[in-house]
Design an enzyme around this catalytic site. Structure first.
Site, PDB file in Angstrom:
ATOM      1  N   CYS A   2       0.748  -1.259  -0.103  1.00  0.00           N
ATOM      2  CA  CYS A   2       0.124  -0.031   0.005  1.00  0.00           C
ATOM      3  C   CYS A   2       0.812   1.062   0.073  1.00  0.00           C
ATOM      4  O   CYS A   2       1.858   1.310   0.326  1.00  0.00           O
ATOM      5  CB  CYS A   2      -0.945   0.062   1.157  1.00  0.00           C
ATOM      6  SG  CYS A   2      -1.763  -1.439   1.384  1.00  0.00           S
ATOM      7  N   ARG A  27       2.286   0.945  -5.874  1.00  0.00           N
ATOM      8  CA  ARG A  27       2.240   0.059  -4.976  1.00  0.00           C
ATOM      9  C   ARG A  27       1.175  -0.603  -4.438  1.00  0.00           C
ATOM     10  O   ARG A  27       1.107  -1.816  -3.770  1.00  0.00           O
ATOM     11  CB  ARG A  27       2.562   0.773  -3.535  1.00  0.00           C
ATOM     12  CG  ARG A  27       3.849   1.516  -3.737  1.00  0.00           C
ATOM     13  CD  ARG A  27       4.197   2.467  -2.587  1.00  0.00           C
ATOM     14  NE  ARG A  27       4.484   1.748  -1.317  1.00  0.00           N
ATOM     15  CZ  ARG A  27       5.438   1.061  -0.900  1.00  0.00           C
ATOM     16  NH1 ARG A  27       6.581   1.753  -1.455  1.00  0.00           N
ATOM     17  NH2 ARG A  27       5.564   0.480   0.282  1.00  0.00           N
ATOM     18  N   TRP A  74      -3.253  -2.449  -1.603  1.00  0.00           N
ATOM     19  CA  TRP A  74      -3.126  -4.019  -2.165  1.00  0.00           C
ATOM     20  C   TRP A  74      -3.507  -4.993  -1.256  1.00  0.00           C
ATOM     21  O   TRP A  74      -3.091  -4.876  -0.044  1.00  0.00           O
ATOM     22  CB  TRP A  74      -1.525  -4.028  -2.472  1.00  0.00           C
ATOM     23  CG  TRP A  74      -1.421  -5.507  -3.194  1.00  0.00           C
ATOM     24  CD1 TRP A  74      -1.657  -5.748  -4.435  1.00  0.00           C
ATOM     25  CD2 TRP A  74      -0.587  -6.654  -2.495  1.00  0.00           C
ATOM     26  NE1 TRP A  74      -1.259  -7.144  -4.670  1.00  0.00           N
ATOM     27  CE2 TRP A  74      -0.719  -7.755  -3.503  1.00  0.00           C
ATOM     28  CE3 TRP A  74      -0.409  -6.859  -1.276  1.00  0.00           C
ATOM     29  CZ2 TRP A  74      -0.231  -8.931  -3.421  1.00  0.00           C
ATOM     30  CZ3 TRP A  74       0.115  -8.211  -1.118  1.00  0.00           C
ATOM     31  CH2 TRP A  74       0.323  -9.358  -2.121  1.00  0.00           C
ATOM     32  N   ASN A  98       0.077   0.486   6.057  1.00  0.00           N
ATOM     33  CA  ASN A  98       0.964  -0.225   5.225  1.00  0.00           C
ATOM     34  C   ASN A  98       1.568  -1.485   6.031  1.00  0.00           C
ATOM     35  O   ASN A  98       2.136  -1.220   6.768  1.00  0.00           O
ATOM     36  CB  ASN A  98       1.807   0.387   4.094  1.00  0.00           C
ATOM     37  CG  ASN A  98       2.884  -0.403   3.464  1.00  0.00           C
ATOM     38  OD1 ASN A  98       2.329  -1.726   2.853  1.00  0.00           O
ATOM     39  ND2 ASN A  98       4.044  -0.243   3.102  1.00  0.00           N
ATOM     40  N   GLY A  99       1.235  -2.609   5.467  1.00  0.00           N
ATOM     41  CA  GLY A  99       2.046  -3.910   6.089  1.00  0.00           C
ATOM     42  C   GLY A  99       0.785  -4.746   6.912  1.00  0.00           C
ATOM     43  O   GLY A  99      -0.172  -4.576   6.401  1.00  0.00           O
ATOM     44  N   GLU A 479      13.376 -15.154 -16.695  1.00  0.00           N
ATOM     45  CA  GLU A 479      12.693 -13.534 -16.296  1.00  0.00           C
ATOM     46  C   GLU A 479      12.134 -13.336 -17.481  1.00  0.00           C
ATOM     47  O   GLU A 479      10.876 -12.634 -17.463  1.00  0.00           O
ATOM     48  CB  GLU A 479      14.166 -12.659 -16.553  1.00  0.00           C
ATOM     49  CG  GLU A 479      13.837 -11.280 -16.559  1.00  0.00           C
ATOM     50  CD  GLU A 479      13.098 -10.647 -15.462  1.00  0.00           C
ATOM     51  OE1 GLU A 479      12.815 -11.214 -14.488  1.00  0.00           O
ATOM     52  OE2 GLU A 479      12.815  -9.469 -15.483  1.00  0.00           O
ATOM     53  N   LYS A 483       8.184 -11.932 -17.155  1.00  0.00           N
ATOM     54  CA  LYS A 483       7.842 -10.727 -17.649  1.00  0.00           C
ATOM     55  C   LYS A 483       6.536 -11.002 -18.459  1.00  0.00           C
ATOM     56  O   LYS A 483       5.628 -10.178 -18.463  1.00  0.00           O
ATOM     57  CB  LYS A 483       8.710 -10.170 -18.230  1.00  0.00           C
ATOM     58  CG  LYS A 483       9.846  -9.365 -17.579  1.00  0.00           C
ATOM     59  CD  LYS A 483       9.247  -8.237 -17.163  1.00  0.00           C
ATOM     60  CE  LYS A 483      10.223  -7.611 -15.853  1.00  0.00           C
ATOM     61  NZ  LYS A 483      10.309  -8.408 -14.787  1.00  0.00           N
ATOM     62  N   GLU A 486       3.350 -12.001 -16.034  1.00  0.00           N
ATOM     63  CA  GLU A 486       2.732 -11.027 -15.221  1.00  0.00           C
ATOM     64  C   GLU A 486       2.039  -9.739 -16.091  1.00  0.00           C
ATOM     65  O   GLU A 486       1.177  -9.443 -15.571  1.00  0.00           O
ATOM     66  CB  GLU A 486       3.949 -10.571 -14.349  1.00  0.00           C
ATOM     67  CG  GLU A 486       5.063  -9.672 -14.716  1.00  0.00           C
ATOM     68  CD  GLU A 486       5.846  -9.433 -13.717  1.00  0.00           C
ATOM     69  OE1 GLU A 486       5.634  -9.270 -12.588  1.00  0.00           O
ATOM     70  OE2 GLU A 486       7.331  -8.954 -13.945  1.00  0.00           O
ATOM     71  N   HIS A 502      13.076 -33.676 -20.275  1.00  0.00           N
ATOM     72  CA  HIS A 502      12.943 -34.258 -18.996  1.00  0.00           C
ATOM     73  C   HIS A 502      11.329 -34.002 -18.705  1.00  0.00           C
ATOM     74  O   HIS A 502      11.268 -34.096 -17.368  1.00  0.00           O
ATOM     75  CB  HIS A 502      14.015 -34.036 -18.132  1.00  0.00           C
ATOM     76  CG  HIS A 502      15.169 -34.437 -18.543  1.00  0.00           C
ATOM     77  ND1 HIS A 502      15.613 -35.626 -18.511  1.00  0.00           N
ATOM     78  CD2 HIS A 502      16.465 -33.641 -18.837  1.00  0.00           C
ATOM     79  CE1 HIS A 502      16.735 -35.676 -18.991  1.00  0.00           C
ATOM     80  NE2 HIS A 502      17.469 -34.596 -18.981  1.00  0.00           N
ATOM     81  N   LYS A 610       4.079  -3.428  -6.063  1.00  0.00           N
ATOM     82  CA  LYS A 610       5.573  -3.369  -6.460  1.00  0.00           C
ATOM     83  C   LYS A 610       6.226  -3.749  -5.319  1.00  0.00           C
ATOM     84  O   LYS A 610       7.185  -4.577  -5.517  1.00  0.00           O
ATOM     85  CB  LYS A 610       5.669  -1.647  -6.804  1.00  0.00           C
ATOM     86  CG  LYS A 610       7.186  -1.440  -7.084  1.00  0.00           C
ATOM     87  CD  LYS A 610       7.323  -1.445  -8.428  1.00  0.00           C
ATOM     88  CE  LYS A 610       8.764  -1.178  -9.109  1.00  0.00           C
ATOM     89  NZ  LYS A 610       9.102  -2.225 -10.208  1.00  0.00           N
TER      90      LYS A 610
END
Ligand code: F6R
Length: 615
Positions: A2, A27, A74, A98-99, A479, A483, A486, A502, A610
């Site tokens: 947040c 965020r 968030w 936040n948290g 990566e 990318k 997401e 495999h 973020k």
């Protein structure tokens, strides 16, 4: 996570609060809200969804007031809804947070037993109700906050506004970041200097367990009941750094900033005249390091993966890597004389911070590679190697990752030099390759139409995509897949090329594109000599099953294998050691243009935030 903001202003604050929330929206963006004091009473507007919904609400129901707080969320406790949106308020206090308050249930049970009624599903409400309970017992806001700090467990940052008190705001932090901004007869408090940048460059960063009282003329910081001094610093951030410029998305802007920010980062870590790395002063000697442990999350973890190849090859140092969320709970034994390197753009990621805490308990020397030198991870570490990427606003990391790689490569070269495992000649060769890198990245970015075509014609049509890479290209494949998923919500997986047979090969048919990240040489002699054979065998395995191959290689690789691929792009030639950085830009472009073709929300993908300051 947040984003939070509070302002004691001289004029109506709602437009300023919303402006700050726009800078904090990266965020979290599943609901937002603001609250002000009107004639001493708390009034608030909240809306589910993105900030535009709150703005629309404020248009039809404006909110006056010269003191206020704001939040973009968030969700952790309680689903995203207006009811759970912050500010969370009682008739006495409004809170933005936040948290996570880990003991919220225990507090809630106590407060409910006192007869208090909770109106949301958030952990934050336990703080609002706790403060209210203290205020109703005739405590001052200061006494209430001081006492509440002793009751709260978890990692959090919060700002509180009190009914009847136009003169003060209060903030508190433990684990999550919070900064105070000093204006001219106005005061600000927010998640970070970025949120405050257009208002002021005079910033006081709060430490863990600080709580602060802001008035229009300044602030007083406390730990428990003791007043403490925290210096006022100049933030180098300007409002212009956090705009999109002429770009359609922050991601595009940030990808295009890579040549410049890599250049800036290199200035600090490399002397172009002598082609030698500048060895940063570190609280240890590379010669006595018994082992490096590297940790981070998501993209930052992939930076650790690439760096493992570099430290092992160039400095002949043993390196263990592990995602921070696993590492901290696995509690592995760490050898005496070990160095733990934490990689984090935000410097706030709780899993990474906790992993460092564990490493410290094992007597490791802690080294942070981060984009935010004032962050919790930086402050917790014995030494910091900053990435000079500038603010990264797009939720998906781009320039932070490539600058992390630059910093780590320079560190590996410094270690190799100190340990006598890297010749001066090789150091010069690698330095030159890094100096050339911004130009090669520019060339890659200038080819964006080629990437766009592949994205539109091949990747955007797929439901699943595989990325393959060998050696240090394997983390680049991971990566690329991260990318893509997401940003475009297309399912993608990255695999080491040799692993395909495999298992993942079972997925391949004519609907599954396979992106092969394959610079035609490698730092590893073995793979280098077998390159064509190994990549060619991957190619044949995919072709035999009707899979569509997308080849990312250099001119030599494309000349050899391009004809067998459905489509290929010649990435500019670059030294193989540095190639993972350049090929990262290539997979970023593929993901960006695929998302653009799919019409997704590129800068703020669904469900993501973020900085992840909760477990
Ligand atoms: C992916 C991405 C995330 C972050 C991860 C760690 O594009 O951005 O995977 O890399 O959440 O964040 P930091 O680096 O801030 O610790």
């Amino acid at each position: 996570m947040c984003g939070i903001i509070g302002i004691i202003g001289k004029a109506p604050v709602t437009p300023l609060l919303v402006d700050a929330l726009k800078r904090l929206e990266y965020r979290g963006y599943d609901s937002a809200g603001v609250a002000t004091l009107i004639n001493g009473h708390i009034d608030r507007r909240r809306a589910e969804g993105k900030l535009v919904n709150l703005e629309a609400r404020l248009k039809s129901e404006p909110l006056a007031g010269t003191i206020g707080i704001g939040h973009t969320r968030w969700a952790t406790h309680g689903k995203p809804s207006e009811r759970n949106a912050h500010p969370i308020a009682t008739d006495r206090v409004a809170i933005v947070h936040n948290g996570i308050i880990e003991n919220f249930q225990e507090l809630k049970d106590e407060l409910v037993a006192e007869g208090r009624r909770f109106e949301s599903d958030t952990d934050t409400e336990a703080v609002a109700q706790l403060l209210t309970s203290y205020l109703e017992r005739q405590m001052s806001p200061e006494a209430a906050m001081g006492k509440a700090m002793g009751r709260l467990r978890g990692a959090f940052a919060l700002v509180a506004m009190f009914s009847g008190r136009h003169d003060i705001l209060m903030g508190a932090r433990r684990g999550s970041s919070l900064a105070v901004g000093h204006g001219d007869g106005e005061m600000y408090v927010g998640t970070d200097a970025l949120a405050l940048a257009p208002f002021t460059s005079r910033v006081t960063y709060l430490e863990d367990d600080d709580w602060v009282v802001l008035s229009s003329s300044g602030c007083a910081v406390y730990q428990g009941t003791t007043k403490v001094e925290r210096p006022e610093k100049r933030s180098g951030l300007s409002g212009a750094m956090i705009g999109k410029g002429n770009h359609q998305h922050f991601m595009l802007k940030e990808m295009h900033e890579q040549p410049a920010v890599i250049g800036d980062t290199l200035q600090s870590y490399l002397d172009p005249a002598t082609r030698a790395v500048r060895t940063p002063s570190l609280p240890f000697d590379w010669n006595t390091v018994s082992r490096i442990t590297m940790t981070g999350c998501g993209t930052a973890f992939y930076a650790c993966m690439v760096a493992k190849y570099w430290f092992e090859k160039l400095a002949r140092l043993p390196v263990e890597i592990e995602v921070a969320s696993e590492f901290r709970y696995r509690e592995p034994p760490l050898p005496e004389g070990g160095v733990c390197i934490a990689v984090s753009q935000s410097g706030e990621t709780i899993d990474t911070l906790e992993a460092l805490r564990y490493a410290k308990s094992q007597k490791q020397i802690l080294l942070a590679v981060t984009n935010v030198p004032e962050s919790a991870i930086a402050r917790f570490s014995h030494a910091v190697l900053p990435t000079l990427a500038g603010p990264e606003i797009c939720v998906a990391s781009t320039k932070a990752f490539t600058t992390q790689l630059i910093v780590l490569l320079n560190a590996a070269i410094a270690a190799g030099r100190a340990r006598g495992t890297l010749s001066r000649e090789d150091e010069e060769r690698l330095a030159l390759a890094m100096i050339e890198l911004p130009a090669r990245i520019n060339e890659t970015l200038n080819m964006e139409d080629d990437y766009r075509r592949i994205a539109e014609n091949t990747l955007a049509q797929a439901r699943d995509v595989l990325y393959l890479g060998r050696g240090a290209s394997f983390p680049v494949a991971l990566e690329g897949a991260l990318k893509l998923k997401e940003l475009s919500y297309i399912h993608a997986e990255g695999y080491a090329g040799g692993e395909m047979k495999h298992g993942p090969i079972a997925l391949i048919d004519d609907a599954v594109p396979v992106v092969v990240v394959a610079p035609s040489d490698s730092i590893f002699g073995k793979i280098a000599s077998n390159f064509e054979h190994k990549i060619a065998s991957n190619f044949e395995q995919v072709r035999a099953r009707g899979g569509k191959l997308v080849l990312l290689s250099d001119a030599r690789g494309v000349a050899k294998l391009g004809a067998k691929a459905e489509t290929s792009i010649a990435v500019p030639d670059i030294d193989p050691v540095v190639a993972p950085i350049l090929y990262t830009v290539a997979v970023q472009l593929l993901a960006y243009y695929t998302a653009l073709a799919k019409g997704t929300d590129i800068d703020q993908p669904r469900n993501l935030a973020k900085s992840v300051t909760v477990e």
